[in-house]
Design a protein around this motif. Structure first.
Motif, short mmCIF file in Angstrom:
data_model
loop_
_atom_site.label_atom_id
_atom_site.label_comp_id
_atom_site.label_asym_id
_atom_site.label_seq_id
_atom_site.Cartn_x
_atom_site.Cartn_y
_atom_site.Cartn_z
N THR A 80 0.85 -1.19 0.00
CA THR A 80 0.00 0.00 0.00
C THR A 80 0.89 1.24 0.00
OG1 THR A 80 -0.12 0.24 2.41
CG2 THR A 80 -1.76 -1.21 1.35
N SER A 81 0.33 2.34 -0.43
CA SER A 81 1.09 3.59 -0.41
C SER A 81 1.41 4.00 1.02
CB SER A 81 0.30 4.69 -1.11
OG SER A 81 1.03 5.90 -1.12
N ALA A 114 2.36 13.60 4.02
CA ALA A 114 2.61 12.49 3.10
C ALA A 114 1.75 11.27 3.47
CB ALA A 114 4.09 12.12 3.11
N LEU A 115 1.62 11.00 4.74
CA LEU A 115 0.80 9.86 5.17
C LEU A 115 -0.67 10.08 4.85
CD1 LEU A 115 2.49 8.98 8.57
CD2 LEU A 115 2.35 7.50 6.55
N THR A 116 -1.14 11.30 5.03
CA THR A 116 -2.53 11.61 4.66
C THR A 116 -2.75 11.40 3.17
OG1 THR A 116 -2.74 13.21 6.47
CG2 THR A 116 -4.28 13.42 4.63
N ALA A 117 -1.78 11.88 2.36
CA ALA A 117 -1.88 11.70 0.91
C ALA A 117 -1.81 10.23 0.53
CB ALA A 117 -0.77 12.49 0.21
N ALA A 137 -7.10 4.71 -0.93
CA ALA A 137 -8.56 4.71 -1.09
C ALA A 137 -8.94 4.75 -2.57
CB ALA A 137 -9.17 5.89 -0.34
N ARG A 138 -8.22 5.53 -3.35
CA ARG A 138 -8.50 5.59 -4.80
C ARG A 138 -8.25 4.24 -5.44
NH1 ARG A 138 -5.92 10.72 -4.16
NH2 ARG A 138 -3.92 9.90 -4.88
N ASP A 162 0.38 6.48 -8.98
CA ASP A 162 -0.36 7.04 -7.84
C ASP A 162 0.16 6.38 -6.56
OD1 ASP A 162 -2.24 8.04 -6.04
OD2 ASP A 162 -3.93 7.70 -7.38
N GLY A 163 0.59 7.22 -5.60
CA GLY A 163 1.08 6.71 -4.32
C GLY A 163 2.58 6.59 -4.20
N ILE A 164 3.32 6.93 -5.26
CA ILE A 164 4.79 6.86 -5.23
C ILE A 164 5.36 8.13 -4.60
CG2 ILE A 164 6.88 6.81 -6.65
CD1 ILE A 164 5.54 4.14 -6.58
#
Length: 452
Positions: free
Chosen positions: A23-24, A52-55, A61-62, A73-75
Protein backbone atom coordinates in the motif's frame (compact mmCIF):
# COMPACT_ATOMS: atom_id res chain seq x y z
CA UNK A 1 4.76 -3.40 7.48
CA UNK A 2 7.96 -1.67 6.49
CA UNK A 3 9.88 -2.68 3.40
CA UNK A 4 13.53 -2.49 2.41
CA UNK A 5 13.79 0.21 -0.27
CA UNK A 6 17.33 -0.66 -1.31
CA UNK A 7 17.59 -0.35 -5.07
CA UNK A 8 13.80 -0.43 -5.48
CA UNK A 9 12.82 1.51 -8.57
CA UNK A 10 9.60 3.47 -8.76
CA UNK A 11 8.47 1.06 -11.49
CA UNK A 12 8.88 -1.95 -9.20
CA UNK A 13 7.08 -0.19 -6.37
CA UNK A 14 4.24 0.89 -8.69
CA UNK A 15 3.77 -2.71 -9.79
CA UNK A 16 3.54 -3.78 -6.15
CA UNK A 17 0.96 -1.07 -5.49
CA UNK A 18 -1.06 -2.19 -8.51
CA UNK A 19 -0.99 -5.86 -7.45
CA UNK A 20 -2.01 -5.08 -3.89
CA UNK A 21 1.24 -6.47 -2.46
CA UNK A 22 2.01 -3.02 -1.06
CA UNK A 23 0.00 0.00 0.00
CA UNK A 24 1.09 3.59 -0.41
CA UNK A 25 0.78 4.07 3.34
CA UNK A 26 3.21 1.21 3.93
CA UNK A 27 5.54 2.66 1.32
CA UNK A 28 5.51 6.15 2.81
CA UNK A 29 6.01 4.76 6.32
CA UNK A 30 8.98 2.79 5.00
CA UNK A 31 10.47 5.97 3.55
CA UNK A 32 9.99 7.85 6.80
CA UNK A 33 11.47 4.95 8.80
CA UNK A 34 14.51 4.84 6.50
CA UNK A 35 15.00 8.58 6.88
CA UNK A 36 14.83 8.31 10.67
CA UNK A 37 17.14 5.29 10.76
CA UNK A 38 19.82 6.98 8.65
CA UNK A 39 19.79 9.92 11.03
CA UNK A 40 21.28 12.57 8.74
CA UNK A 41 19.30 15.78 9.47
CA UNK A 42 21.01 17.64 6.61
CA UNK A 43 19.25 15.73 3.81
CA UNK A 44 15.83 17.37 4.22
CA UNK A 45 15.16 21.00 5.10
CA UNK A 46 11.44 20.28 5.45
CA UNK A 47 10.16 16.76 6.10
CA UNK A 48 6.42 16.44 5.46
CA UNK A 49 5.64 13.13 7.14
CA UNK A 50 2.08 13.79 8.34
CA UNK A 51 1.04 15.36 5.05
CA UNK A 52 2.61 12.49 3.10
CA UNK A 53 0.80 9.86 5.17
CA UNK A 54 -2.53 11.61 4.66
CA UNK A 55 -1.88 11.70 0.91
CA UNK A 56 -0.87 8.03 0.95
CA UNK A 57 -4.12 6.99 2.62
CA UNK A 58 -6.06 8.96 0.01
CA UNK A 59 -4.08 7.18 -2.72
CA UNK A 60 -4.88 3.80 -1.22
CA UNK A 61 -8.56 4.71 -1.09
CA UNK A 62 -8.50 5.59 -4.80
CA UNK A 63 -6.88 2.25 -5.64
CA UNK A 64 -9.44 0.32 -3.61
CA UNK A 65 -12.16 2.16 -5.52
CA UNK A 66 -10.46 1.31 -8.83
CA UNK A 67 -9.73 4.96 -9.60
CA UNK A 68 -5.96 5.57 -9.30
CA UNK A 69 -4.86 8.89 -10.79
CA UNK A 70 -2.03 7.18 -12.68
CA UNK A 71 0.09 4.03 -12.64
CA UNK A 72 2.37 5.84 -10.19
CA UNK A 73 -0.36 7.04 -7.84
CA UNK A 74 1.08 6.71 -4.32
CA UNK A 75 4.79 6.86 -5.23
CA UNK A 76 6.83 9.18 -2.95
CA UNK A 77 9.11 11.91 -4.30
CA UNK A 78 11.58 14.33 -2.70
CA UNK A 79 11.82 17.90 -4.00
CA UNK A 80 14.77 20.27 -4.04
CA UNK A 81 13.93 23.30 -1.93
CA UNK A 82 13.84 25.65 -4.88
CA UNK A 83 10.43 24.32 -5.89
CA UNK A 84 7.33 26.13 -4.63
CA UNK A 85 5.02 23.91 -2.58
CA UNK A 86 2.09 25.58 -0.79
CA UNK A 87 2.32 25.40 2.99
CA UNK A 88 6.13 25.35 3.01
CA UNK A 89 8.71 28.10 2.73
CA UNK A 90 10.95 27.99 -0.33
CA UNK A 91 14.29 28.53 1.43
CA UNK A 92 16.65 28.01 -1.54
CA UNK A 93 19.01 26.60 1.07
CA UNK A 94 19.44 30.05 2.65
CA UNK A 95 19.02 31.03 6.28
CA UNK A 96 17.69 34.38 5.03
CA UNK A 97 14.53 32.68 3.70
CA UNK A 98 14.09 30.08 6.45
CA UNK A 99 10.80 31.64 7.53
CA UNK A 100 9.72 33.07 4.17
CA UNK A 101 6.01 33.32 3.47
CA UNK A 102 4.92 30.06 1.81
CA UNK A 103 3.87 30.46 -1.83
CA UNK A 104 0.19 30.62 -2.68
CA UNK A 105 0.65 28.46 -5.79
CA UNK A 106 2.71 25.37 -6.45
CA UNK A 107 5.30 25.03 -9.18
CA UNK A 108 3.84 23.70 -12.40
CA UNK A 109 5.84 20.46 -12.28
CA UNK A 110 4.66 19.87 -8.71
CA UNK A 111 1.04 20.36 -9.78
CA UNK A 112 1.57 17.81 -12.54
CA UNK A 113 2.88 15.27 -10.03
CA UNK A 114 -0.06 15.85 -7.69
CA UNK A 115 -2.39 15.35 -10.66
CA UNK A 116 -0.80 11.90 -11.11
CA UNK A 117 -1.05 11.09 -7.39
CA UNK A 118 2.65 11.23 -6.52
CA UNK A 119 3.37 12.08 -2.89
CA UNK A 120 5.77 14.71 -1.56
CA UNK A 121 7.91 13.32 1.28
CA UNK A 122 9.70 16.62 1.83
CA UNK A 123 11.97 19.34 0.50
CA UNK A 124 15.66 18.61 0.25
CA UNK A 125 18.77 20.55 1.14
CA UNK A 126 21.01 22.27 -1.39
CA UNK A 127 23.96 24.60 -1.66
CA UNK A 128 22.68 28.09 -0.86
CA UNK A 129 20.81 29.51 -3.90
CA UNK A 130 21.98 26.40 -5.81
CA UNK A 131 25.38 28.02 -6.26
CA UNK A 132 27.97 25.24 -5.85
CA UNK A 133 28.90 21.92 -7.37
CA UNK A 134 29.95 20.33 -4.08
CA UNK A 135 26.79 20.49 -1.95
CA UNK A 136 28.11 22.13 1.20
CA UNK A 137 25.67 24.22 3.25
CA UNK A 138 26.66 26.00 6.50
CA UNK A 139 23.04 26.81 7.43
CA UNK A 140 21.32 23.43 7.26
CA UNK A 141 24.36 21.16 7.28
CA UNK A 142 25.90 19.14 4.46
CA UNK A 143 24.29 15.80 3.55
CA UNK A 144 26.85 13.02 3.81
CA UNK A 145 27.51 11.00 0.68
CA UNK A 146 26.10 7.49 1.29
CA UNK A 147 29.30 5.98 -0.14
CA UNK A 148 31.48 7.54 2.57
CA UNK A 149 33.74 5.28 4.58
CA UNK A 150 35.53 6.47 7.70
CA UNK A 151 35.70 9.98 6.18
CA UNK A 152 32.53 11.89 5.29
CA UNK A 153 32.52 12.68 1.57
CA UNK A 154 30.80 15.54 -0.24
CA UNK A 155 27.51 14.66 -1.93
CA UNK A 156 28.00 16.96 -4.90
CA UNK A 157 25.73 19.88 -5.55
CA UNK A 158 23.85 21.88 -5.66
CA UNK A 159 21.06 19.24 -5.56
CA UNK A 160 22.79 17.49 -2.67
CA UNK A 161 19.80 16.41 -0.59
CA UNK A 162 17.86 15.11 -3.58
CA UNK A 163 20.76 12.95 -4.77
CA UNK A 164 21.49 11.57 -1.29
CA UNK A 165 17.79 10.83 -0.67
CA UNK A 166 17.76 8.48 -3.68
CA UNK A 167 21.28 7.09 -3.27
CA UNK A 168 20.62 6.28 0.41
CA UNK A 169 17.39 4.46 -0.56
CA UNK A 170 15.13 6.88 1.31
CA UNK A 171 12.91 7.60 -1.72
CA UNK A 172 12.82 6.14 -5.23
CA UNK A 173 12.67 9.52 -7.00
CA UNK A 174 13.83 13.08 -6.45
CA UNK A 175 13.71 16.37 -8.32
CA UNK A 176 16.66 18.73 -8.64
CA UNK A 177 17.85 21.59 -10.81
CA UNK A 178 21.03 21.99 -12.82
CA UNK A 179 22.66 25.31 -13.79
CA UNK A 180 26.26 24.18 -14.22
CA UNK A 181 26.17 20.54 -13.13
CA UNK A 182 23.92 20.50 -10.08
CA UNK A 183 22.17 17.23 -11.01
CA UNK A 184 24.88 15.41 -12.94
CA UNK A 185 27.70 16.05 -10.43
CA UNK A 186 25.82 14.74 -7.36
CA UNK A 187 24.48 11.83 -9.43
CA UNK A 188 28.08 10.94 -10.28
CA UNK A 189 29.41 11.40 -6.72
CA UNK A 190 26.50 9.43 -5.22
CA UNK A 191 26.31 6.63 -7.80
CA UNK A 192 22.81 7.01 -9.25
CA UNK A 193 21.16 7.91 -12.54
CA UNK A 194 20.69 11.65 -12.99
CA UNK A 195 19.10 13.54 -15.87
CA UNK A 196 19.54 17.22 -16.73
CA UNK A 197 17.05 18.48 -19.29
CA UNK A 198 17.37 21.04 -22.04
CA UNK A 199 16.43 24.42 -20.57
CA UNK A 200 13.02 24.56 -22.29
CA UNK A 201 12.03 20.92 -21.73
CA UNK A 202 10.06 21.58 -18.52
CA UNK A 203 7.84 24.41 -17.35
CA UNK A 204 9.96 26.19 -14.70
CA UNK A 205 7.12 28.31 -13.31
CA UNK A 206 7.36 28.34 -9.52
CA UNK A 207 11.03 27.32 -9.30
CA UNK A 208 13.38 29.83 -7.70
CA UNK A 209 16.02 30.76 -10.29
CA UNK A 210 19.77 31.04 -10.08
CA UNK A 211 20.36 31.83 -13.75
CA UNK A 212 17.30 32.14 -15.94
CA UNK A 213 19.35 31.43 -19.07
CA UNK A 214 21.02 28.27 -17.80
CA UNK A 215 18.71 26.70 -15.18
CA UNK A 216 17.36 23.25 -16.05
CA UNK A 217 15.09 20.89 -14.17
CA UNK A 218 16.53 17.45 -13.50
CA UNK A 219 15.68 14.17 -11.82
CA UNK A 220 17.34 11.37 -9.85
CA UNK A 221 16.36 7.69 -9.85
CA UNK A 222 17.76 4.17 -9.73
CA UNK A 223 17.20 3.65 -13.46
CA UNK A 224 16.81 5.60 -16.67
CA UNK A 225 13.53 3.77 -17.26
CA UNK A 226 12.19 5.44 -14.09
CA UNK A 227 13.46 8.80 -15.33
CA UNK A 228 11.62 8.34 -18.64
CA UNK A 229 8.34 7.57 -16.91
CA UNK A 230 8.83 10.39 -14.41
CA UNK A 231 9.57 12.76 -17.28
CA UNK A 232 6.11 12.18 -18.80
CA UNK A 233 4.46 12.88 -15.44
CA UNK A 234 6.43 16.08 -14.87
CA UNK A 235 5.36 17.32 -18.32
CA UNK A 236 1.78 15.96 -17.99
CA UNK A 237 2.00 14.04 -21.27
CA UNK A 238 1.28 10.47 -22.24
CA UNK A 239 4.19 8.08 -21.86
CA UNK A 240 5.37 6.96 -25.30
CA UNK A 241 5.54 3.17 -25.73
CA UNK A 242 8.96 1.76 -24.96
CA UNK A 243 10.41 -0.37 -27.76
CA UNK A 244 11.67 -3.83 -26.82
CA UNK A 245 14.82 -3.11 -28.78
CA UNK A 246 16.16 -0.14 -30.69
CA UNK A 247 16.62 -0.49 -34.41
CA UNK A 248 20.05 1.07 -34.59
CA UNK A 249 22.71 2.17 -32.13
CA UNK A 250 23.73 5.82 -32.30
CA UNK A 251 27.37 6.64 -32.89
CA UNK A 252 29.25 7.71 -29.77
CA UNK A 253 31.71 10.60 -29.95
CA UNK A 254 34.50 10.91 -27.38
CA UNK A 255 35.84 14.48 -27.47
CA UNK A 256 39.57 15.02 -27.21
CA UNK A 257 39.22 18.54 -25.82
CA UNK A 258 39.30 19.69 -22.16
CA UNK A 259 36.87 17.15 -20.70
CA UNK A 260 39.38 14.30 -20.98
CA UNK A 261 42.22 16.26 -19.36
CA UNK A 262 43.51 15.73 -15.83
CA UNK A 263 41.29 12.76 -14.96
CA UNK A 264 41.90 10.81 -11.78
CA UNK A 265 43.57 7.51 -12.61
CA UNK A 266 40.62 5.42 -11.45
CA UNK A 267 38.14 7.64 -13.33
CA UNK A 268 40.09 7.11 -16.55
CA UNK A 269 40.35 3.36 -15.97
CA UNK A 270 36.59 3.01 -15.42
CA UNK A 271 35.88 5.14 -18.47
CA UNK A 272 38.16 2.99 -20.65
CA UNK A 273 36.37 -0.12 -19.38
CA UNK A 274 33.03 1.47 -20.30
CA UNK A 275 34.25 2.06 -23.85
CA UNK A 276 35.22 -1.60 -24.08
CA UNK A 277 31.74 -2.68 -23.01
CA UNK A 278 30.11 -0.30 -25.46
CA UNK A 279 32.30 -1.58 -28.27
CA UNK A 280 31.41 -5.17 -27.39
CA UNK A 281 27.72 -4.20 -27.44
CA UNK A 282 28.07 -2.99 -31.03
CA UNK A 283 28.37 0.77 -30.60
CA UNK A 284 30.60 2.64 -33.02
CA UNK A 285 32.96 4.86 -31.03
CA UNK A 286 34.80 7.81 -32.54
CA UNK A 287 37.52 9.78 -30.77
CA UNK A 288 37.77 13.23 -32.29
CA UNK A 289 38.37 16.86 -31.55
CA UNK A 290 35.33 18.80 -30.39
CA UNK A 291 36.65 22.38 -30.64
CA UNK A 292 33.35 23.91 -29.53
CA UNK A 293 34.33 23.05 -25.94
CA UNK A 294 37.58 24.96 -26.29
CA UNK A 295 35.71 27.96 -27.69
CA UNK A 296 33.34 27.92 -24.71
CA UNK A 297 36.21 27.71 -22.22
CA UNK A 298 37.89 30.67 -23.92
CA UNK A 299 34.64 32.65 -23.78
CA UNK A 300 34.33 31.98 -20.05
CA UNK A 301 37.93 33.03 -19.47
CA UNK A 302 37.44 36.27 -21.40
CA UNK A 303 33.89 37.28 -20.44
CA UNK A 304 32.98 35.35 -17.28
CA UNK A 305 29.78 33.30 -17.03
CA UNK A 306 26.12 34.06 -17.42
CA UNK A 307 25.48 32.46 -14.04
CA UNK A 308 27.29 35.07 -11.99
CA UNK A 309 25.73 37.98 -13.87
CA UNK A 310 22.20 36.65 -13.59
CA UNK A 311 22.57 35.45 -9.98
CA UNK A 312 23.80 38.88 -8.91
CA UNK A 313 20.85 40.52 -10.67
CA UNK A 314 18.25 38.13 -9.22
CA UNK A 315 19.61 38.65 -5.70
CA UNK A 316 20.55 42.34 -6.02
CA UNK A 317 18.25 43.52 -3.22
CA UNK A 318 19.57 40.90 -0.83
CA UNK A 319 23.17 41.71 -1.73
CA UNK A 320 22.54 45.38 -0.92
CA UNK A 321 20.99 44.59 2.47
CA UNK A 322 22.41 43.65 5.86
CA UNK A 323 21.03 40.14 5.33
CA UNK A 324 23.89 39.54 2.89
CA UNK A 325 26.08 39.01 5.97
CA UNK A 326 24.03 35.90 6.77
CA UNK A 327 24.88 34.25 3.44
CA UNK A 328 27.38 31.44 2.97
CA UNK A 329 30.63 33.36 2.53
CA UNK A 330 31.63 31.15 -0.40
CA UNK A 331 28.40 31.90 -2.25
CA UNK A 332 28.62 35.60 -1.43
CA UNK A 333 32.20 35.83 -2.68
CA UNK A 334 31.29 34.18 -6.00
CA UNK A 335 28.29 36.41 -6.62
CA UNK A 336 30.32 39.53 -5.80
CA UNK A 337 32.58 38.83 -8.76
CA UNK A 338 29.70 40.08 -10.93
CA UNK A 339 30.95 43.59 -10.20
CA UNK A 340 33.62 42.91 -12.84
CA UNK A 341 31.00 41.92 -15.42
CA UNK A 342 29.97 44.33 -18.19
CA UNK A 343 26.87 44.55 -20.34
CA UNK A 344 29.09 43.83 -23.34
CA UNK A 345 30.29 40.60 -21.68
CA UNK A 346 26.71 39.50 -21.13
CA UNK A 347 25.58 40.28 -24.66
CA UNK A 348 28.61 38.63 -26.22
CA UNK A 349 28.01 35.44 -24.22
CA UNK A 350 24.36 35.32 -25.31
CA UNK A 351 25.19 35.94 -28.97
CA UNK A 352 27.90 33.28 -29.00
CA UNK A 353 25.69 30.84 -27.14
CA UNK A 354 23.03 30.92 -29.84
CA UNK A 355 25.63 30.41 -32.54
CA UNK A 356 27.39 27.57 -30.72
CA UNK A 357 24.17 25.69 -29.97
CA UNK A 358 23.65 25.54 -33.74
CA UNK A 359 27.21 24.31 -34.25
CA UNK A 360 26.69 21.51 -31.72
CA UNK A 361 23.56 20.39 -33.57
CA UNK A 362 25.42 20.43 -36.89
CA UNK A 363 28.48 18.67 -35.49
CA UNK A 364 26.69 15.91 -33.56
CA UNK A 365 23.49 15.37 -35.50
CA UNK A 366 21.94 12.35 -33.78
CA UNK A 367 25.22 11.15 -32.24
CA UNK A 368 25.86 10.83 -28.50
CA UNK A 369 28.67 12.78 -26.85
CA UNK A 370 30.36 10.83 -24.04
CA UNK A 371 32.97 11.72 -21.42
CA UNK A 372 33.48 11.40 -17.64
CA UNK A 373 30.87 13.39 -15.73
CA UNK A 374 33.45 14.68 -13.22
CA UNK A 375 37.26 14.39 -13.47
CA UNK A 376 37.42 13.45 -9.77
CA UNK A 377 35.41 11.47 -7.23
CA UNK A 378 33.75 12.83 -4.11
CA UNK A 379 36.22 14.78 -1.91
CA UNK A 380 36.15 14.90 1.93
CA UNK A 381 33.74 17.45 3.40
CA UNK A 382 36.03 18.50 6.28
CA UNK A 383 38.90 19.43 3.96
CA UNK A 384 36.61 21.63 1.84
CA UNK A 385 35.13 23.29 4.92
CA UNK A 386 38.55 24.06 6.32
CA UNK A 387 40.16 25.60 3.23
CA UNK A 388 38.31 28.14 1.07
CA UNK A 389 41.00 28.09 -1.62
CA UNK A 390 40.75 24.31 -1.87
CA UNK A 391 36.97 24.64 -2.01
CA UNK A 392 37.16 27.07 -4.95
CA UNK A 393 39.64 24.92 -6.89
CA UNK A 394 37.69 21.72 -6.28
CA UNK A 395 34.36 23.33 -7.11
CA UNK A 396 35.65 24.60 -10.45
CA UNK A 397 37.11 21.19 -11.28
CA UNK A 398 33.90 19.38 -10.28
CA UNK A 399 31.87 21.61 -12.62
CA UNK A 400 34.40 21.82 -15.46
CA UNK A 401 32.89 19.13 -17.67
CA UNK A 402 29.22 19.61 -16.89
CA UNK A 403 28.99 23.40 -17.18
CA UNK A 404 29.79 23.22 -20.90
CA UNK A 405 26.50 21.42 -21.51
CA UNK A 406 24.44 24.09 -19.74
CA UNK A 407 25.86 26.88 -21.85
CA UNK A 408 25.29 24.82 -25.01
CA UNK A 409 21.75 23.81 -24.00
CA UNK A 410 22.57 20.11 -24.08
CA UNK A 411 20.54 17.53 -22.14
CA UNK A 412 22.68 15.04 -20.25
CA UNK A 413 22.40 11.78 -18.33
CA UNK A 414 24.87 10.49 -15.75
CA UNK A 415 25.24 6.72 -15.58
CA UNK A 416 27.36 5.05 -12.92
CA UNK A 417 30.17 3.09 -14.56
CA UNK A 418 32.29 1.88 -11.65
CA UNK A 419 33.79 2.61 -8.26
CA UNK A 420 37.19 3.44 -6.89
CA UNK A 421 38.99 0.93 -4.69
CA UNK A 422 37.65 2.84 -1.68
CA UNK A 423 34.08 2.58 -2.97
CA UNK A 424 33.46 6.05 -4.40
CA UNK A 425 31.21 5.97 -7.48
CA UNK A 426 32.41 7.06 -10.91
CA UNK A 427 30.03 8.42 -13.54
CA UNK A 428 29.94 8.94 -17.28
CA UNK A 429 27.97 11.70 -18.97
CA UNK A 430 25.96 11.02 -22.12
CA UNK A 431 24.76 14.16 -23.92
CA UNK A 432 23.05 15.21 -27.14
CA UNK A 433 22.31 18.46 -28.92
CA UNK A 434 19.75 20.79 -27.39
CA UNK A 435 16.14 19.64 -27.55
CA UNK A 436 16.98 15.96 -28.10
CA UNK A 437 15.97 14.95 -24.59
CA UNK A 438 13.67 12.07 -25.48
CA UNK A 439 16.14 10.49 -27.88
CA UNK A 440 18.89 10.81 -25.26
CA UNK A 441 16.77 9.15 -22.59
CA UNK A 442 15.81 6.28 -24.90
CA UNK A 443 19.45 5.66 -25.85
CA UNK A 444 20.63 5.80 -22.22
CA UNK A 445 17.88 3.40 -21.18
CA UNK A 446 19.10 0.93 -23.80
CA UNK A 447 22.75 1.41 -22.82
CA UNK A 448 21.94 0.92 -19.15
CA UNK A 449 20.11 -2.31 -19.96
CA UNK A 450 22.89 -3.62 -22.20
CA UNK A 451 25.95 -2.87 -20.10
CA UNK A 452 24.49 -2.72 -16.59
Amino acid sequence: MTIDLTGKTASILAAQLASGDLTSEELVKSCLSAIAALGDPAIFITLMGDTALTAARASDARRRAGRPLSAWDGIPVAWKDLVDIPGTSTTAGSAVYKDATPPAKAAKIYDNCEKAGLICIGKTNLSEFAYSGLGLNPHYGTPVNPHSGHVDLAPGGSSAGSAVAVAANLVPLAVGTDTAGSVRVPASFCGISGYKSSQSHYDKTGIAPLSTSLDSVGTFAHSVDDIIQFDAILRDVDLPPRPDTYAEHPNIVIPKDIVMEGLDTEVLASFDQLLGRLDAAGYKIEHRAFPIFTVVAELFAKHGTLTVAEAATIHKDLLASEDANAMDRRVLDRIKTASQFSAQDYIQLQWERTRLEGEVSSSLGSDLLLFPTVPITAPPIAELDADDELFVRTNLLALRNTMLGNYLGMPGVNLTIGNTKSGSPIGALFSMATGMDLALLRHCDEIERQIG
